[in-house]
Design an enzyme around this catalytic site. Structure first.
Site, PDB file in Angstrom:
ATOM      1  N   MET A 140       0.813  -1.212   0.000  1.00 17.37           N
ATOM      2  CA  MET A 140       0.000   0.000   0.000  1.00 17.37           C
ATOM      3  C   MET A 140       0.851   1.269   0.000  1.00 17.37           C
ATOM      4  SD  MET A 140      -3.052  -1.148   2.615  1.00 17.37           S
ATOM      5  CE  MET A 140      -4.039   0.323   2.295  1.00 17.37           C
ATOM      6  N   HIS A 141       0.202   2.379  -0.287  1.00 19.24           N
ATOM      7  CA  HIS A 141       0.710   3.741  -0.071  1.00 19.24           C
ATOM      8  C   HIS A 141       1.777   4.218  -1.059  1.00 19.24           C
ATOM      9  CE1 HIS A 141      -1.342   2.970   3.662  1.00 19.24           C
ATOM     10  NE2 HIS A 141      -0.369   2.277   4.182  1.00 19.24           N
ATOM     11  N   ASP A 152      -2.812  -4.796   0.530  1.00 17.24           N
ATOM     12  CA  ASP A 152      -2.383  -6.099   1.036  1.00 17.24           C
ATOM     13  C   ASP A 152      -3.036  -6.503   2.348  1.00 17.24           C
ATOM     14  OD1 ASP A 152      -0.982  -4.207   2.523  1.00 17.24           O
ATOM     15  OD2 ASP A 152       1.002  -4.976   2.006  1.00 17.24           O
TER      16      ASP A 152
END
Length: 499
Positions: free
Chosen positions: A89-90, A248
């Site tokens: 992520m991110h 995830d």
């Protein structure tokens, strides 16, 4: 029916092929480079060594994923019907008007954006952030990375045409569709999590427009089929359905069956995650210590992180004891000793996320005497991580989510002793399940739902995921741990001044 779950991790992409009955047919993993410190791109305006900078090249992700797809489909009996994703992520992936990658992706664990986080939390303000995103700023999130580019790489920032997340780059390469899902978008600080739409306020702060961010989809929703070029590069049929998947943690929760209201999961990897599924939106307006995100099942979840879970046991057993044999170190710890240990351990070896949001937090043993044994210290490490997970549970309970059962996965779940400790500290029935593949499995399940094999994510999980072992809390051990937990919870504040 055959589906493939593609788990785009930080060290490798893992691909899992599964049939409609939930049987794993084949697993393939492909590694790619991770660029740290001086190896990273960009400009360190302070003239420093870029400590804490972590990047990857999205082109590496694509090349290794395409290679993995060619390998995993070789020898499969039957046609691949759909693929889906779980993604780290991110991370910030930025493309120009010609769809060229502008710079290496700045990853979730990159720490360069503290200045931007301070601006968001203090100048923009926590209340504005909570109202528009349900979360406050952390260095891992995407928006601070965009602001860092704006300040430090203005020439590159001005080229941005598309902002996307890591897994979404793979979906774009496969389909040509600019898409993301609600769960992954929740970690950008650009999404209004409660209302499941991009926040005009936050886009304005980032200096980008709605055309620069992807179209939003549910995690189990198909976005399209392969382009002719993608089919050629991957070996998949061009009519293969592409389901967008999710972040995830949310997709990993699907892989454990943690999708119904009141369920939670414990992930004991390098870090530890306590994940609560909920039907209703909730937000932590206190310290904002838990994340409030959309779930991959179309609803919501709350999540907290302790940064050194299995990392703490690895440090203790392998680095300090120079043992390497985790089972041997735990074999002399009897059930009667659970909750009766006099030693406490703070697992803040890499700072801490929940509940302190303190990158400078430090680990500690407290309460040792001349009679303290090696086994006492080993037990304290296991209990310290469990207490740090309870910190998360205490916050979530105050927000109205009360779980009775936890599904447990990750390398730490191999320890029967640790499972017992967690059951007693968290006062939850702890269940092991018939797969430890987590995110890759969850992605394959989402592909099945998107292809129509199941009517929703909950039905798929109930059909495909089974419980193999159960750990019930002991009333006596729970009572002992309930007396010890307040002492543990007080230690961070009492020791903070000594850092």
């Amino acid at each position: 029916m055959i589906t493939i779950g593609i788990d785009l991790g930080t060290s490798a992409v893992k691909l899992l092929a599964m049939d409609g009955a939930g049987n794993t047919l084949k697993i393939v993993s492909k590694e790619y480079p991770l660029y740290l410190g001086k190896e990273t791109s960009g400009t360190d305006a302070s003239g420093g060594t870029k400590q804490g900078w972590t990047e990857q090249d999205p082109i590496d992700w694509w090349e290794k994923t395409a290679e993995g797809l060619r390998e995993i489909t070789a020898g499969l009996t039957g046609k691949v019907d759909a693929v889906s994703f779980s993604g780290q992520m991110h991370g910030l992936v930025a493309l120009d008007e010609n769809d060229n990658v502008i710079r290496r992706a700045i990853l979730w664990n990159d720490q360069r954006t503290q200045k931007q986080c301070d601006y968001l939390n203090e100048t923009v303000g926590r209340e504005t952030l909570l109202a528009n995103t349900a979360n406050t700023a952390l260095t891992g999130f995407t928006l601070p990375k965009i602001l860092w580019m704006k300040e430090n790489e203005p020439q590159l920032y001005n080229k941005i045409c598309k902002v996307m997340l890591p897994k979404d780059y793979l979906a774009y390469k496969l389909t040509g569709i600019f898409a993301t899902d609600y769960s992954d978008a929740s970690g950008t600080m650009l999404l209004d999590v409660k209302n499941k739409d991009w926040s005009a306020c936050m886009l304005g702060i980032a200096g980008i427009e709605i055309k620069n961010v992807p179209k939003l989809f549910a995690s189990s929703e198909p976005i399209g089929r392969l382009t002719a070029e993608a089919a050629k590069q991957t070996g998949l049929p061009q009519d293969t359905l592409v389901v967008i998947g999710g972040g995830d943690q949310a997709v990993g929760a699907v892989g454990t069956g943690t999708v119904n209201d009141g369920m939670c999961s414990v992930s004991l990897g390098t870090s530890g995650v306590l994940f609560f599924a909920g039907d209703n939106f909730a937000v932590d307006r206190g310290k904002s210590a838990v994340h409030s995100f959309c779930h991959a099942n179309g609803k919501y979840h709350l999540m907290g992180v302790t940064l050194a879970a299995a990392a703490s046991t690895k440090w203790w057993v392998e680095d300090i004891l120079q043992s390497g044999d985790h089972n041997s170190e735990q074999k002399n710890i009897a059930d009667a000793a659970l909750g009766a240990n006099s030693v406490y351990f703070l697992p803040y070896l890499n700072g801490e996320r929940t509940p302190h949001n303190d990158p400078d937090g430090r680990g500690a043993f407290v309460g040792m005497t001349l009679t303290t044994t090696r086994a006492d210290l080993t037990q304290a490490v296991l209990e310290g991580v469990a207490f740090s997970l309870r910190d998360i549970k205490e916050i979530v309970q105050k927000l109205g989510l009360n779980a009775k059962t936890a599904r447990i996965i990750g390398g730490g779940a191999k320890s029967t002793l640790w499972c017992k400790i967690i059951a007693n500290v968290l006062q939850l029935r702890v269940e092991k399940i018939n797969s430890q593949e987590g995110p890759a499995l969850g992605a394959a399940i989402l592909a099945l739902v998107g292809a129509g094999a199941f009517k929703n994510v909950s039905e798929a999980c109930e059909s495909l995921i089974g419980v193999t072992e159960v750990f019930e809390p002991s009333a006596a051990a729970v009572e002992r741990y309930n007396k010890r937990y307040p002492v543990y919870a007080s230690l961070y504040g009492r020791l903070k001044s000594y850092e």
